[in-house]
Enzyme design. Structure first.
Site, mmCIF file in Angstrom:
data_model
loop_
_atom_site.group_PDB
_atom_site.id
_atom_site.type_symbol
_atom_site.label_atom_id
_atom_site.label_comp_id
_atom_site.label_asym_id
_atom_site.label_seq_id
_atom_site.Cartn_x
_atom_site.Cartn_y
_atom_site.Cartn_z
ATOM 1 N N SER A 149 12.383 -23.391 19.846
ATOM 2 C CA SER A 149 12.967 -22.660 20.976
ATOM 3 C C SER A 149 14.040 -21.664 20.578
ATOM 4 O O SER A 149 14.476 -20.868 21.404
ATOM 5 C CB SER A 149 13.554 -23.652 21.992
ATOM 6 O OG SER A 149 12.530 -24.263 22.729
ATOM 7 N N GLU A 156 6.335 -1.377 -21.185
ATOM 8 C CA GLU A 156 7.523 -0.589 -20.902
ATOM 9 C C GLU A 156 7.521 0.807 -21.529
ATOM 10 O O GLU A 156 8.115 1.733 -20.974
ATOM 11 C CB GLU A 156 8.767 -1.356 -21.382
ATOM 12 C CG GLU A 156 9.029 -2.656 -20.650
ATOM 13 C CD GLU A 156 9.400 -2.444 -19.190
ATOM 14 O OE1 GLU A 156 10.056 -1.429 -18.883
ATOM 15 O OE2 GLU A 156 9.011 -3.278 -18.356
#
Length: 914
Positions: A390, A115
């Protein structure tokens, strides 16, 4: 010499006066301009410094103070539902505060290397880091790398909002410098490590170590464990070592390389740690991670925090956030009841995932994360990647072809034997072909071949673009023709969240809203951040309406009838997927067993996508039975019945016109004045494409109505004991003559083109009934009559008188016959009219039978997949009793024969066959 010198000097001076040197003049001018420019720049610099200082002073004048209670004791954040009611509080109770002395160096170094590598060198801000971030953002795009130090992150998450304004950034810099002046580096690092967000259940390094590794003593964390934790803050959801171990391992290895680069670990330590898989470094099991929670909305809250993490730069660990969500607690409570109860037919081992959206704005109202699913477990509503079956057909086939080819709902598609482009046959579950059928019928009955033909008509690239506009995120190179019927391959799949978002656009006039859980965030300083995604047009309104109208048919008379909700306008589609042949053998899948069962539907108010399938179960069951495949539709129906009041409707836009066409016409023709009602269909067309030609199919029938068999007459020859049957007919025909004696059954006695028949050997006193049918290319015409043969007499005079009377009676009867035929024609009440009516009724009943599928056969076992990597196909959710289609039918009518006890009664009827 002196005079000469003076003379030259005099001349030089004279020349100098008369001709000034241009060079000297320019030099003087340049010198003046430079001085002026330099002076001006100096003035501007001073003004800039003064102005900047004043501006800086103004911007920081109202900056918050360094409140130690906020810096060291994080405040919890509150989450609200759609009505502003509090549903959860996160943060404070999820932390285990640890002092800097309890945090080992390996943990500190892992976070510093990742960081803020220059943490111990800068004074709150790092110009070198900022410069590197600018270069990275220039090369890789804005946001590629952040320039904030650990100190700045503490300030931002404790004291400031996340607004992207210059003032907020200036205050952040100012407060970071002040924080460094007032607190030591270790104190600042302690603040940072105790407020980092790791998950909705873990804030700070102390809680995270326990959550993911079961470690409460941080000194026992290994190098690889520390690196894994240090890699998480960049994207806590993506790098969660329990849920995403592969991604977490890649991120951990980056952290290890940064630690080695900064000299925190040696090459040998780096190599040793890198060889350890994340799953082998002591990560807790999935079951341990799936802990119980007191908050019944935990699954929804997790999605809220995940969305904040992924779709904004807001750190979920920021203090005092007020998070306003889209949750409808009433709907969520009902959905939880359905998922965990026994009212919809769940069986042992079944799982389900549900997403309920607001159709108009994409706000997620409720999610069914799973059946009796533990907190932190797999979320079937958002994480499922199943084949859509479908349910994909409106998205990848019919939607694109309407949008780009302007097909009507009547468009005729030939459902006949067909293959994929690679020559592999495509079939439906019933292995039948219905011939030419309308697009509406094809979608409602979930036929596969018409869907593939629609996909091919519009083209793969266009179809994929349309689907991706609805949030599917497909890669064109991966898509094969099998995708058109739901046979996704590889890692492609869809979740209920994705499908609900896509279908909601059909119900929203073609406008797509990305499904979302968060509306806005309010920071502790009162500022707000709107996180509502922007709406976008995904299709034309005519496409949305026509798909919706066809999907309404699918629910009314097609495969989705179990999803009907009384009083609510519902459009929707079923979908099932099956197993390939190898899986059928391996798992002993029963006939009709399905892998997935879907129902995705919507109303003007709500959209819901429901997936069901088998989860982990002791019996090892893999497939859904026919009865279990109904659960998805039942969940939809019961959920919508509870939350939807039935208001609103799907309005036809001006871009769509309605037309009544003649059934079976191709190309479409308007129904004519003589088209029977059962041959008329009301369909929708894009404006400008409706048919203008009127069908003439049934005109000929009216003109040829006079070509009837008439004048049927019987004459008795006493001497020869015979009857002569004669009739009239205008045209060529073959005449079939049938006879019945004394109420017996009819038998054919003649079939020829002759217009009379002689019946010999008749018995006195017997009653003869006759039926004559004319058969021609134009149809059939039938007439009938009866005759009672006179009894024998002993008295010759009486016989003569009887014969005279008989002849007279014959003449009268002949006249009566003519009158009867005429009156029947005038009244229009012939037996044929009755026959036609009854036949039409029968045809209508048959049509209803043919379009009313059985829910017990709602699967489409198409074992055809164009993708070698996936043989899973969509089932067409059809009905074995569906029969032939909506576009063809027979007009051949059967006749009723009306016989009477009169001596002779004629009746005629006509039947036409096309």
């Amino acid at each position: 010499m002196s005079d000469q010198f003076n003379s030259r000097e005099a001349r030089r001076k004279a020349n100098s006066k008369s001709s000034p040197s241009p060079k000297k003049g320019k030099k003087r001018k340049k010198g003046g301009l430079f001085k002026k420019t330099l002076f001006t720049l100096l003035i501007l610099f001073v003004l800039g410094v003064v102005g900047g200082a004043v501006t800086f002073a103004v911007m920081v004048s109202d900056a918050p103070s360094l409140d130690e209670s906020k810096l060291k004791t994080p405040y919890s954040s509150t989450i609200y539902d759609k009505n502003g009611k509090e549903i959860a509080e996160v943060g404070a109770e999820k932390r285990t505060y640890v002092s800097i002395d309890e945090i080992p160096d390996v943990v500190k170094e892992a976070f510093i290397a990742t960081e803020d590598a220059r943490f111990y060198e800068h004074h709150g801000i790092d110009p070198v880091r900022i410069g590197g971030a600018l270069v990275a953002n220039f090369k890789d795009g804005f946001g590629a790398e952040g320039g904030s130090t650990i100190t700045q992150q503490v300030v931002k998450n404790s004291l400031l909002s996340h607004q992207k304004t210059l003032k907020r950034k200036v205050q952040e810099v100012w407060l970071s410098i002040q924080l460094e002046r007032n607190y030591s580096k270790d104190e600042i690092l302690e603040m940072y490590l105790n407020r980092i967000y790791f998950s909705p259940r873990a804030y700070g390094i102390g809680k995270a170590a326990e959550e993911f590794f079961g470690v409460t003593d941080l000194s026992k964390l290994t190098v690889e464990q520390a690196a894994t934790l240090a890699g998480m803050p960049q994207s806590p959801t993506a790098y969660n070592p329990v849920k995403n171990p592969d991604k977490a391992e890649k991120r951990r290895n980056i952290v290890l390389s940064l630690m080695k680069k900064q000299g925190f670990i040696s090459d040998s330590q780096y190599n040793k740690a890198k060889k350890v898989a994340v799953k082998d470094e002591g990560v807790v099991s999935q079951k341990e991670y799936e802990k119980a929670s007191t908050n019944k909305y935990s699954a929804f809250v997790e999605e809220v925090m995940k969305e904040i993490d992924e779709k904004s730069d807001v750190d979920p660990s920021a203090d005092g956030l007020k998070i306003y969500t889209t949750l409808d607690t009433k709907a969520q409570d009902k959905l939880d009841e359905l998922m965990d109860g026994d009212t919809v037919g769940f069986t042992e081992g079944m799982q389900g995932g549900v997403t309920l959206l607001d159709t108009k704005n994409g706000e997620v109202r409720a999610i069914g994360a799973g059946r009796n699913q533990p907190v932190g477990g797999f979320n079937y509503a958002t994480q499922t990647k199943a084949q859509p079956g479908s349910t994909i057909k409106p998205i990848l086939d019919y939607g694109p072809v309407i949008e780009n080819k302007k097909w009507s709902t009547y468009e005729q598609i030939d459902d006949s034997a067909y293959t994929y482009s690679n020559g592999k046959p495509i079939r439906d579950w019933d292995r039948k072909y219905l011939g030419p059928i309308s697009m509406r019928y094809a979608l409602a009955q979930s036929r596969n071949i018409p869907a593939l033909k629609a996909f091919q008509a519009v083209g793969k690239d266009t179809a994929v673009d349309f689907a991706n506009g609805l949030g599917l995120g497909l890669t064109k190179d991966n898509v094969t023709e099998a995708y058109s019927i739901g046979g996704f391959g590889g890692n492609d799949g869809v979740s209920p969240l994705t499908m609900a978002g896509a279908y909601s656009a059909f119900g929203n006039n073609g406008t797509y809203n990305e499904p979302h859980f968060v509306k806005s965030i309010e920071f502790n300083d009162g500022t707000k951040l709107d996180l509502t995604p922007k709406s976008k047009s995904a299709m034309s309104d005519y496409t949305a309406f026509m798909i919706t109208d066809m999907l309404k048919t699918a629910v009314k008379t097609g495969t989705g009838q179990l999803a009907q909700v009384p009083g609510v306008e519902v459009a929707g589609k079923t979908g099932t997927t099956n197993f390939d042949d190898n899986e059928v053998k391996r798992y002993n899948i029963a006939s009709g067993g399905a892998r997935d069962s879907w129902f995705v539907g919507y109303t003007p108010q709500y959209t819901a996508a429901v997936w069901t399938g088998m989860g982990e179960n002791e019996a090892g069951k893999k497939s859904l039975s026919a009865e279990e495949q109904k659960v998805a539709k039942r969940i939809f129906a019961q959920l919508i019945a509870d939350v939807d009041d039935g208001s609103g409707s799907f309005e036809k836009p001006d871009s769509v016109v309605e037309a009544t066409v003649e059934k079976g016409s191709n190309p479409a023709k308007l129904a004519g004045p003589n088209t029977p009602s059962d041959k008329k269909l009301t369909e929708y067309f894009v404006k400008g494409t409706a048919p203008s030609t009127v069908s003439k199919t049934y005109e000929k029938e009216e003109k040829e109505e006079t070509a009837k068999l008439s004048g049927l007459n019987v004459k008795y020859d006493k001497d020869n004991q015979s009857l002569t049957l004669s009739w009239n007919y205008d045209g060529d025909a073959t005449f079939a003559v049938k006879q019945s004696v004394d109420g017996g059954s009819y038998s054919e006695i003649q079939n020829s083109s002759a217009k009379e028949a002689v019946i010999s050997g008749v018995q006195p006193g017997s009653v003869y009934k006759f039926e004559v049918t004319a058969v021609s290319d134009d149809g059939k015409s039938t007439a009938s009559t009866s005759y009672e043969v006179p009894k024998a007499e002993d008295d010759e005079d009486k016989k003569d008188q009887q014969q005279t009377d008989d002849e007279k009676q014959d003449d009268e009867k002949t006249q009566d016959d003519t009158q009867t035929d005429d009156s029947q024609k005038d009244d229009g009440q012939t037996d044929q009219d009755q026959t036609d009516d009854s036949t039409n009724d029968q045809d209508k009943k048959q049509d209803n039978t043919n379009t009313n599928p059985s829910d017990n056969n709602n699967q489409d076992q198409s074992n055809d997949n164009d993708n070698d990597n996936s043989n899973n196909q969509d089932t067409s959710d059809g009905d074995s009793n569906s029969g032939k289609n909506d576009s063809t039918g027979s007009d051949t009518n059967k006749n009723k024969t009306d016989t009477s006890n009169k001596t002779q009664t004629n009746s005629s009827s006509i039947e036409k066959t096309n």
